[in-house]
Design a protein around this motif. Sequence first.
Motif, short mmCIF file in Angstrom:
data_model
loop_
_atom_site.label_atom_id
_atom_site.label_comp_id
_atom_site.label_asym_id
_atom_site.label_seq_id
_atom_site.Cartn_x
_atom_site.Cartn_y
_atom_site.Cartn_z
N TYR A 233 12.87 11.66 27.40
CA TYR A 233 11.85 11.41 28.41
C TYR A 233 11.31 12.69 29.02
O TYR A 233 10.12 12.80 29.30
CB TYR A 233 12.41 10.49 29.49
N SER B 106 8.73 13.95 26.65
CA SER B 106 7.81 12.92 26.13
C SER B 106 7.86 12.90 24.60
O SER B 106 6.84 13.00 23.92
CB SER B 106 6.38 13.18 26.61
N TRP C 294 2.77 11.11 23.74
CA TRP C 294 4.12 11.40 23.28
C TRP C 294 4.07 11.94 21.86
O TRP C 294 3.15 11.66 21.09
CB TRP C 294 4.99 10.14 23.31
N TYR D 129 14.85 8.46 22.70
CA TYR D 129 13.74 8.98 23.50
C TYR D 129 14.23 10.15 24.35
O TYR D 129 15.28 10.08 24.97
CB TYR D 129 13.19 7.89 24.42
N HIS E 23 21.76 3.86 24.67
CA HIS E 23 20.36 4.20 24.93
C HIS E 23 19.61 4.61 23.67
O HIS E 23 18.58 5.26 23.74
CB HIS E 23 20.27 5.31 25.97
#
Length: 125
Positions: A24, A27, A59, A22, A41
């Motif tokens: 962040y 998005s 997203w 991901y 992660h």
Amino acid sequence: MSLVRRCSRTACGRPAVATLTYVYADSTAVLGPLATYAEPHCYDLCAEHSERLTAPRGWDVVRLSDGSAPSRPTGDDLEALANAVREAARPPERAAEAGGGRRPGTQATGETRRGHLRVLRSPDS
């Protein structure tokens, strides 16, 4: 200890084939080939879960191919191919008008040679 990495999804024991990360700040969920080693992660997913992956509303999902599977041509690829074929099939006088004079590869006899592309006429015509 097993050398095969397993899918990170709960109750799924299938072997992992892709890694999900991901981003962040953007998005964005990035799904790519299985990473060389497990990152804290990142999430390893099996084929079924990687195909069914969806992202939260708002997203984007970016799917990176590993290059081993043949890629399908996109609309842009097909359009570029069609344009190249049209250009190669253009009669020499129209090609000279469009190109602003004699083009490289055009010989005095009107024969056009454009790299590896050639116009093949049907024997019936």
